[in-house]
Design a protein around this motif. Structure first.
Motif, PDB file in Angstrom:
ATOM      1  N   GLY A  28      11.832 -36.288   0.875  1.00 12.29           N
ATOM      2  CA  GLY A  28      12.424 -37.611   0.681  1.00 12.29           C
ATOM      3  C   GLY A  28      12.841 -38.189   2.016  1.00 12.29           C
ATOM      4  O   GLY A  28      12.574 -37.612   3.073  1.00 12.29           O
ATOM      5  N   ASP A  29      13.499 -39.354   1.985  1.00 12.75           N
ATOM      6  CA  ASP A  29      13.949 -39.966   3.229  1.00 12.75           C
ATOM      7  C   ASP A  29      15.137 -39.221   3.824  1.00 12.75           C
ATOM      8  O   ASP A  29      15.255 -39.082   5.031  1.00 12.75           O
ATOM      9  CB  ASP A  29      14.326 -41.434   2.982  1.00 12.75           C
ATOM     10  N   GLY A  30      16.045 -38.734   2.973  1.00 13.70           N
ATOM     11  CA  GLY A  30      17.174 -37.952   3.466  1.00 13.70           C
ATOM     12  C   GLY A  30      18.310 -38.814   3.980  1.00 13.70           C
ATOM     13  O   GLY A  30      18.090 -39.846   4.606  1.00 13.70           O
ATOM     14  N   SER A  31      19.524 -38.373   3.715  1.00 16.50           N
ATOM     15  CA  SER A  31      20.718 -39.087   4.169  1.00 16.50           C
ATOM     16  C   SER A  31      21.408 -38.274   5.249  1.00 16.50           C
ATOM     17  O   SER A  31      21.136 -37.079   5.435  1.00 16.50           O
ATOM     18  CB  SER A  31      21.682 -39.282   2.995  1.00 16.50           C
ATOM     19  N   VAL A  32      22.345 -38.909   5.963  1.00 17.52           N
ATOM     20  CA  VAL A  32      23.116 -38.195   6.975  1.00 17.52           C
ATOM     21  C   VAL A  32      23.926 -37.076   6.323  1.00 17.52           C
ATOM     22  O   VAL A  32      23.959 -35.939   6.815  1.00 17.52           O
ATOM     23  CB  VAL A  32      24.042 -39.174   7.728  1.00 17.52           C
ATOM     24  N   ALA A  33      24.563 -37.366   5.190  1.00 17.63           N
ATOM     25  CA  ALA A  33      25.367 -36.354   4.497  1.00 17.63           C
ATOM     26  C   ALA A  33      24.504 -35.189   4.047  1.00 17.63           C
ATOM     27  O   ALA A  33      24.889 -34.017   4.183  1.00 17.63           O
ATOM     28  CB  ALA A  33      26.083 -36.981   3.295  1.00 17.63           C
ATOM     29  N   ARG A  70       6.580 -34.795  14.450  1.00 12.39           N
ATOM     30  CA  ARG A  70       5.309 -34.731  13.720  1.00 12.39           C
ATOM     31  C   ARG A  70       5.492 -34.077  12.355  1.00 12.39           C
ATOM     32  O   ARG A  70       4.887 -34.483  11.358  1.00 12.39           O
ATOM     33  CB  ARG A  70       4.286 -33.954  14.554  1.00 12.39           C
ATOM     34  N   GLU A  71       6.338 -33.061  12.308  1.00  9.56           N
ATOM     35  CA  GLU A  71       6.596 -32.359  11.048  1.00  9.56           C
ATOM     36  C   GLU A  71       7.410 -33.222  10.080  1.00  9.56           C
ATOM     37  O   GLU A  71       7.302 -33.087   8.857  1.00  9.56           O
ATOM     38  CB  GLU A  71       7.356 -31.063  11.343  1.00  9.56           C
ATOM     39  N   GLY A  72       8.222 -34.129  10.629  1.00 12.24           N
ATOM     40  CA  GLY A  72       9.137 -34.906   9.788  1.00 12.24           C
ATOM     41  C   GLY A  72      10.380 -34.113   9.452  1.00 12.24           C
ATOM     42  O   GLY A  72      10.892 -34.181   8.334  1.00 12.24           O
ATOM     43  N   LYS A  73      10.886 -33.345  10.431  1.00 11.89           N
ATOM     44  CA  LYS A  73      12.066 -32.512  10.208  1.00 11.89           C
ATOM     45  C   LYS A  73      13.265 -33.399   9.880  1.00 11.89           C
ATOM     46  O   LYS A  73      13.624 -34.289  10.663  1.00 11.89           O
ATOM     47  CB  LYS A  73      12.357 -31.676  11.456  1.00 11.89           C
ATOM     48  N   PRO A  74      13.906 -33.182   8.717  1.00  9.20           N
ATOM     49  CA  PRO A  74      14.980 -34.081   8.262  1.00  9.20           C
ATOM     50  C   PRO A  74      16.310 -33.816   8.960  1.00  9.20           C
ATOM     51  O   PRO A  74      17.246 -33.279   8.377  1.00  9.20           O
ATOM     52  CB  PRO A  74      15.057 -33.780   6.766  1.00  9.20           C
ATOM     53  N   THR A  75      16.400 -34.211  10.233  1.00  5.02           N
ATOM     54  CA  THR A  75      17.608 -33.958  11.006  1.00  5.02           C
ATOM     55  C   THR A  75      18.643 -35.053  10.787  1.00  5.02           C
ATOM     56  O   THR A  75      18.337 -36.152  10.324  1.00  5.02           O
ATOM     57  CB  THR A  75      17.279 -33.892  12.507  1.00  5.02           C
ATOM     58  N   VAL A  76      19.874 -34.742  11.169  1.00  6.15           N
ATOM     59  CA  VAL A  76      20.950 -35.729  11.087  1.00  6.15           C
ATOM     60  C   VAL A  76      20.635 -36.910  12.002  1.00  6.15           C
ATOM     61  O   VAL A  76      20.888 -38.073  11.649  1.00  6.15           O
ATOM     62  CB  VAL A  76      22.296 -35.090  11.478  1.00  6.15           C
ATOM     63  N   MET A  77      20.077 -36.633  13.163  1.00  2.45           N
ATOM     64  CA  MET A  77      19.784 -37.704  14.128  1.00  2.45           C
ATOM     65  C   MET A  77      18.776 -38.708  13.567  1.00  2.45           C
ATOM     66  O   MET A  77      18.960 -39.929  13.696  1.00  2.45           O
ATOM     67  CB  MET A  77      19.262 -37.097  15.430  1.00  2.45           C
ATOM     68  N   VAL A  78      17.729 -38.216  12.940  1.00  2.00           N
ATOM     69  CA  VAL A  78      16.733 -39.134  12.373  1.00  2.00           C
ATOM     70  C   VAL A  78      17.323 -39.890  11.186  1.00  2.00           C
ATOM     71  O   VAL A  78      17.076 -41.091  11.009  1.00  2.00           O
ATOM     72  CB  VAL A  78      15.459 -38.362  11.973  1.00  2.00           C
ATOM     73  N   ILE A  88      22.168 -28.411   7.667  1.00  2.00           N
ATOM     74  CA  ILE A  88      22.433 -27.644   8.887  1.00  2.00           C
ATOM     75  C   ILE A  88      23.597 -26.678   8.696  1.00  2.00           C
ATOM     76  O   ILE A  88      23.618 -25.593   9.291  1.00  2.00           O
ATOM     77  CB  ILE A  88      22.672 -28.552  10.114  1.00  2.00           C
ATOM     78  N   ARG A  89      24.576 -27.042   7.863  1.00  2.00           N
ATOM     79  CA  ARG A  89      25.686 -26.121   7.610  1.00  2.00           C
ATOM     80  C   ARG A  89      25.177 -24.859   6.914  1.00  2.00           C
ATOM     81  O   ARG A  89      25.548 -23.736   7.276  1.00  2.00           O
ATOM     82  CB  ARG A  89      26.754 -26.825   6.763  1.00  2.00           C
TER      83      ARG A  89
END
Length: 356
Positions: A186-191, A263-271, A197-198
């Motif tokens: 999915g698009d993913g949220s900051v929360a 490239r992978e689309g890693k769902p990081t907080v920054m993105v 990551i936790r």
């Protein structure tokens, strides 16, 4: 005349002692490998485990033990070093799932075996062979982590105290990895990204190793809670820094390409933060470029520029600073020995400011 040397307890010295414990353990396993079975898996595991790792998890485990008032000794170094085998398991499997080609400046384990297959023109698919062999390497690291922990030389009832938290850590890592997988579709949220990551990285990098060491030492519930109050925000800062380095780091220092996460689309907080702050045009380009398997250097450069322009990179730097400050305040309050407090403060600083 012989002179007794004080044990090395600085970061570099502890890393060397953990390395020696890992070498000794791995050497003891080779004679037990079944006759007639190729030793490629053994060699790959040894090479990967002894590569240029930071040994952070063993260090946090060691200082959790010392912080609870226990003395230095080889058994705690061996028990702490076992966490590095578990870390190897997690990295090997994570690299397969992410399709990563480099780790610590060397081919990932699955890439190594795929290349081996291709060089020898063996039957079947090289990629599938590489994935299968690497999965076995990861499984072996997980099994050996348990074994090394239990044969560290500490009293068995002490090991059982620490192992309860070891089990919690393993469950959290796998749950976090699955949550990461789900978030990636999915698009993913900051929360949501902060939760990933936790679970996936922060707890098993700092908090649980600290608590495992303290658990081995027989720490009180009060100390365990204090270690979590310190470890959770510091672990968050560690992973947030990792995500920044994954996009803006120097590959010659980090040992990983800076295009892989994009490239992978890693769902990081920054993105996720960049997506929240993007205008219509920026959001469209993020959707087009992020997670595109055909992403090239020019596209990656455009994504980096968008992340910078939205203020997401500085937003992450601010979040890292705030998490680090929270950890520092918790460390100041924790009922630890003085040498442990000093060592953990230095480790915290290195975690936040690292470049690899």
């Amino acid at each position: 005349m012989t002179v007794d040397m004080a044990p090395e307890t600085d970061a570099a010295g502890l890393a060397r002692r953990c390395e020696s414990a890992l070498i000794a353990y791995l050497d003891r396993q080779r004679p037990h490998w079944p006759d007639g079975t190729p030793r490629g898996v053994l060699d790959a595991v040894r090479r990967f485990v002894l590569a240029d790792g930071k040994r952070l998890r063993p260090m946090f485990c060691y200082w959790g033990w010392r912080g609870a008032g226990q003395p230095d000794g080889q058994p705690i170094v061996a028990a702490a070093a076992a966490l590095e085998l578990f870390h190897a398991f997690a990295l090997i499997h994570d690299d397969i799932m992410d399709g990563s080609s480099l780790r610590r400046g060397q081919p990932t384990v699955h890439r190594h075996f795929a290349d081996l297959h291709a060089r020898h023109s063996w039957k079947g698919e090289a990629v599938r062979y590489g994935h299968s062999a690497a999965l076995l390497c990861g499984d072996l690291c997980a099994a050996w982590a348990d074994h090394m922990f239990h044969e560290s030389g500490l009293p068995i009832e002490w090991i059982h105290r620490g192992y309860r938290l070891f089990t919690v850590m393993r469950t959290e890592v796998i749950a976090g990895q699955y949550l990461d997988l789900v978030s990636g579709v999915g698009d993913g949220s900051v929360a949501g990204a902060l939760t990933v990551i936790r679970m996936k990285a922060a707890r098993y990098t700092v908090t649980r190793p600290l608590q495992i060491g303290a658990g081995l030492a027989g720490a009180t519930a009060h100390l365990q809670a204090a270690l979590q109050a310190f470890g959770d925000p510091l672990g968050d800062a560690f992973q947030l820094r990792d995500d920044v380095l994954g996009v803006f780091g120097d590959p010659a220092v980090t040992g990983k390409p800076v295009i892989d996460d994009l490239r992978e689309g890693k769902p990081t907080v920054m993105v996720a933060m960049a997506r929240d702050r993007a205008d219509r045009a920026q959001g469209a380009r993020i959707r087009e470029l992020f997670g595109n398997p055909a992403l090239d250097d020019a596209g990656a450069g455009e994504l980096r520029a968008i992340i910078e322009a939205t203020g997401a990179r500085e937003g992450i730097e601010d979040l890292i600073r705030r998490r680090a400050a929270t950890a520092t305040a918790a460390l100041d309050r924790a009922p630890l020995t003085a040498d442990a407090r000093t060592a953990l403060a230095a480790l915290a600083s290195s975690v936040v400011s690292r470049r690899r």
